[in-house]
Design a protein around this motif. Structure first.
Motif, mmCIF file in Angstrom:
data_model
loop_
_atom_site.group_PDB
_atom_site.id
_atom_site.type_symbol
_atom_site.label_atom_id
_atom_site.label_comp_id
_atom_site.label_asym_id
_atom_site.label_seq_id
_atom_site.Cartn_x
_atom_site.Cartn_y
_atom_site.Cartn_z
ATOM 1 N N UNK A 203 0.830 -1.203 0.000
ATOM 2 C CA UNK A 203 0.000 0.000 0.000
ATOM 3 C C UNK A 203 0.864 1.252 0.000
ATOM 4 N N UNK A 204 1.893 1.241 0.809
ATOM 5 C CA UNK A 204 2.786 2.406 0.874
ATOM 6 C C UNK A 204 3.500 2.650 -0.439
ATOM 7 N N UNK A 205 3.851 1.574 -1.139
ATOM 8 C CA UNK A 205 4.615 1.712 -2.376
ATOM 9 C C UNK A 205 3.794 2.301 -3.514
ATOM 10 N N UNK A 206 2.472 2.148 -3.475
ATOM 11 C CA UNK A 206 1.641 2.650 -4.564
ATOM 12 C C UNK A 206 0.929 3.948 -4.217
ATOM 13 N N UNK A 207 0.958 4.356 -2.960
ATOM 14 C CA UNK A 207 0.203 5.535 -2.536
ATOM 15 C C UNK A 207 0.612 6.774 -3.324
ATOM 16 N N UNK A 208 1.902 6.985 -3.471
ATOM 17 C CA UNK A 208 2.372 8.160 -4.196
ATOM 18 C C UNK A 208 1.958 8.142 -5.657
ATOM 19 N N UNK A 209 1.903 6.964 -6.266
ATOM 20 C CA UNK A 209 1.486 6.858 -7.671
ATOM 21 C C UNK A 209 0.011 7.189 -7.827
ATOM 22 N N UNK A 210 -0.806 6.744 -6.878
ATOM 23 C CA UNK A 210 -2.227 7.081 -6.931
ATOM 24 C C UNK A 210 -2.418 8.576 -6.695
ATOM 25 N N UNK A 211 -1.658 9.142 -5.771
ATOM 26 C CA UNK A 211 -1.731 10.581 -5.523
ATOM 27 C C UNK A 211 -1.358 11.364 -6.776
ATOM 28 N N UNK A 212 -0.318 10.906 -7.482
ATOM 29 C CA UNK A 212 0.103 11.589 -8.706
ATOM 30 C C UNK A 212 -0.979 11.503 -9.781
ATOM 31 N N UNK A 213 -1.625 10.324 -9.910
ATOM 32 C CA UNK A 213 -2.685 10.161 -10.905
ATOM 33 C C UNK A 213 -3.867 11.079 -10.603
ATOM 34 N N UNK A 214 -4.124 11.319 -9.303
ATOM 35 C CA UNK A 214 -5.226 12.190 -8.891
ATOM 36 C C UNK A 214 -4.805 13.648 -8.767
ATOM 37 N N UNK A 215 -3.531 13.951 -9.078
ATOM 38 C CA UNK A 215 -2.973 15.307 -9.020
ATOM 39 C C UNK A 215 -3.062 15.883 -7.609
ATOM 40 N N UNK A 216 -2.703 15.053 -6.630
ATOM 41 C CA UNK A 216 -2.686 15.482 -5.235
ATOM 42 C C UNK A 216 -1.263 15.857 -4.822
ATOM 43 N N UNK A 217 -1.162 16.740 -3.856
ATOM 44 C CA UNK A 217 0.132 17.182 -3.334
ATOM 45 C C UNK A 217 0.340 16.599 -1.943
ATOM 46 N N UNK A 218 1.604 16.252 -1.632
ATOM 47 C CA UNK A 218 1.929 15.720 -0.305
ATOM 48 C C UNK A 218 1.713 16.798 0.743
#
Length: 272
Positions: free
Chosen positions: A208-223
């Motif tokens: 889950x941790x390894x894909x979270x950033x990729x899903x955030x990028x696809x949704x155009x979310x910022x950390x």
């Protein structure tokens, strides 16, 4: 008119006249067989639940809808399947999904096959019962096309995906064309993404941790802090004349162990 202006719960086998009139075209039932988009060809005692805006309200004889009314249709391949659907709705708040009795079989394979839920399925324990001032009113079982979307974005497919729908009094009360985008997004259709919690569980917390950033990028979310956040995109073109807005709401993503939780909140006039 009475059927149009009220929320409807329609329960019946696939040959029932009202079921045939109001349900969508994402499933087809013939005898003991059902084809449902995102689940494929299935045979046996199978219950099927789908939800949407009430189509009887969206007819030419009603030029301006006064508010939105919702429809839940429960059907099945036989009486046992119908019973499974009714129980899933009453006991688990399932508003979109497919449930099968023991002994079901798969017919001809399709590109988007997903197994039905067993009769004694459980909802994920962590799915919240409230979202700010909204309460959980429905749960959707994700179909295979949604799993494939996550796979395409991240390289991994979740073990399960659920979506909770949340509601507060007045959320569906917008009138006319300018409320139509919001009313749909806030409604019960499986693709209506407003005021929802997307709950995707992977095989491990590391996955889950390894894909979270990729899903955030696809949704155009910022950390931000321990998670990610951003805005929902416009419903369509952003044309305010048609009732769209540039930013209809917020989107947040967080990692909770092996589960990714994405929260969508609508934030325009209809929201109390």
């Amino acid at each position: 008119m009475q059927l149009a202006l009220n929320h409807l719960l329609v329960v019946g086998l696939a040959d029932d006249a009202l079921v045939r009139t109001v349900w969508q075209r994402e499933a087809s039932i013939k005898g003991s067989s059902i084809y449902a988009f995102g689940f494929g060809n299935l045979q046996g005692s199978i219950g099927y639940i789908e939800s949407d805006r009430n189509p009887l309200l969206h007819v030419p004889s009603i030029p301006t809808i006064p508010y939105e009314s919702e429809l839940v249709t429960i059907t099945g391949t036989d009486e046992l399947g119908l019973e499974l659907g009714v129980r899933a709705f009453l006991e688990k708040n399932l508003t979109n999904g497919i449930i099968a009795a023991t002994g079901w079989k798969r017919g001809t394979a399709t590109l988007l096959d997903r197994d039905p839920l067993p009769a004694a399925f459980d909802l994920p324990e962590g799915l919240p019962t409230t979202l700010s001032n909204l309460r959980l009113v429905g749960v959707t079982q994700a179909s295979e096309d949604e799993y494939r979307g996550v796979l395409a974005d991240t390289g991994l497919s979740p073990e399960s995906i659920w979506r909770g729908k949340y509601y507060a009094d007045g959320v569906w009360d917008g009138a006319g064309i300018k409320a139509s985008f919001f009313d749909y997004a806030a409604g019960l259709h499986r693709r209506a993404y407003g005021n929802t919690v997307w709950y995707a569980t992977f095989e491990s917390s590391q996955a889950a941790s390894s894909v979270a950033g990729k899903i955030a990028a696809a949704a155009k979310l910022m950390a931000r802090g321990a998670g990610w956040s951003g805005n929902l995109p416009p419903f369509a073109s952003g044309d305010t004349i048609l009732g769209d807005v540039a930013i209809p709401g917020s989107l947040e993503l967080a990692c909770a162990g092996s589960t990714l939780v994405m929260t969508s909140r609508l934030a325009i006039a209809n929201t109390p």
